[in-house]
Design an enzyme around this catalytic site. Structure first.
Site, PDB file in Angstrom:
ATOM      1  N   SER A  39      36.852  38.258  36.029  1.00  0.00           N
ATOM      2  CA  SER A  39      35.758  38.936  36.719  1.00  0.00           C
ATOM      3  C   SER A  39      36.260  40.238  37.366  1.00  0.00           C
ATOM      4  O   SER A  39      36.798  41.082  36.674  1.00  0.00           O
ATOM      5  CB  SER A  39      35.104  37.978  37.728  1.00  0.00           C
ATOM      6  OG  SER A  39      33.794  38.377  38.038  1.00  0.00           O
ATOM      7  N   ASP A 151      30.786  34.681  33.141  1.00  0.00           N
ATOM      8  CA  ASP A 151      31.916  34.924  34.049  1.00  0.00           C
ATOM      9  C   ASP A 151      33.018  33.868  33.885  1.00  0.00           C
ATOM     10  O   ASP A 151      32.768  32.665  33.950  1.00  0.00           O
ATOM     11  CB  ASP A 151      31.387  34.903  35.485  1.00  0.00           C
ATOM     12  CG  ASP A 151      32.368  35.490  36.481  1.00  0.00           C
ATOM     13  OD1 ASP A 151      33.526  35.037  36.496  1.00  0.00           O
ATOM     14  OD2 ASP A 151      31.976  36.390  37.238  1.00  0.00           O
TER      15      ASP A 151
END
Length: 254
Positions: A39, A151
């Site tokens: 991320s 993610d």
């Protein structure tokens, strides 16, 4: 010589602390032989390994409002398309490929079709990072090479094991996400989604992050993870946390 790995974790805006971490390590001559990122950790890590102008990126991130990075749209898949960020990543990484890098880099995402961790280590870097930042409910899941990704924090928010699997003998990890602090009652759907992700992420992370040889825990919980208003403070906290840990790192590396 020990092979050093550096794992940069997820954390949205709090992940900007990684910029300070990298600056401190550079100043003290501690060079990672490989870097992994998830991320926001993937964003910062990608810029670093592609020799992007970190000073220019820092100015950009501290002088622009967060909403200027987002292309909002009404969708059942997410509220941010992510095309603007993709273009920024393309520009700052100079369209480099993983194969072009002097320092191996591994970018973590979750394949939502089979629930497996995806470690990107070949091809263009910028789409891999776009996949890694696809926070559920916020970013539209990223379709790439016939698969759909969200993610990487959903599976390995601070990718330590990824480095171990690739031969790292000594891992320095920086985790900037939720770690069991008291949370308020969410006031809307978005807050509910965010807090749910944080709680689930911690249940996974607390079984992973303590495997690092040195674990950096910048105190950034007070910083709004969805705003870059305190970006400079966040970066400085990452820097000071790392400087304070330098003696421990140096001693353990002996």
């Amino acid at each position: 010589m020990k092979k050093i790995g550096l794992a940069l974790g997820a954390g949205s805006a709090r992940g900007l602390a990684h910029i300070g971490v990298l600056r401190a390590l550079d100043e003290h001559g501690i060079k990672a032989d490989m870097i992994s990122g998830c991320s926001m950790g993937a964003v910062v890590g990608a810029l670093y390994v592609t020799d992007a102008n970190m000073e220019m990126f820092q100015k950009l991130i501290t002088n622009m409002e967060m909403r200027q990075f987002f292309d909002l749209r009404i969708s059942t898949k997410g509220i941010v398309r992510g095309e603007k960020i993709l273009d920024i990543l393309r520009m700052f990484t100079k369209e480099k490929k993983f194969e072009d890098l002097a320092t191996p880099f591994y970018c973590i995402a979750l394949d939502i079709q089979n629930g497996k961790k995806m470690v990107f280590d070949s091809g263009y870097i910028f789409p891999a990072v776009r996949a890694s930042i696809s926070i559920p409910g916020i970013f539209t899941p990223y379709e790439y090479m016939g698969r759909t990704y969200i993610d990487g924090g959903m599976v390995e928010r601070t990718p330590i094991q990824t480095l171990r699997d690739r031969g790292a003998d000594f891992v320095i990890a920086c985790d900037v996400s939720y770690k069991g602090e008291e949370l308020g009652v969410p006031g809307n759907l978005l807050s509910t989604i965010n807090q749910t992700i944080s709680l689930m992420g911690w249940e996974i992370a607390k079984r992973q992050i303590f495997d690092a040889d040195v674990l950096l825990l910048p105190n950034v919980f007070h910083i709004n993870a969805r705003s870059n208003a305190d970006a400079e403070e966040c970066i400085e906290i990452g820097y000071k946390t790392t400087v304070a840990a330098i003696p421990e790192i140096q001693e353990k590396l002996k």
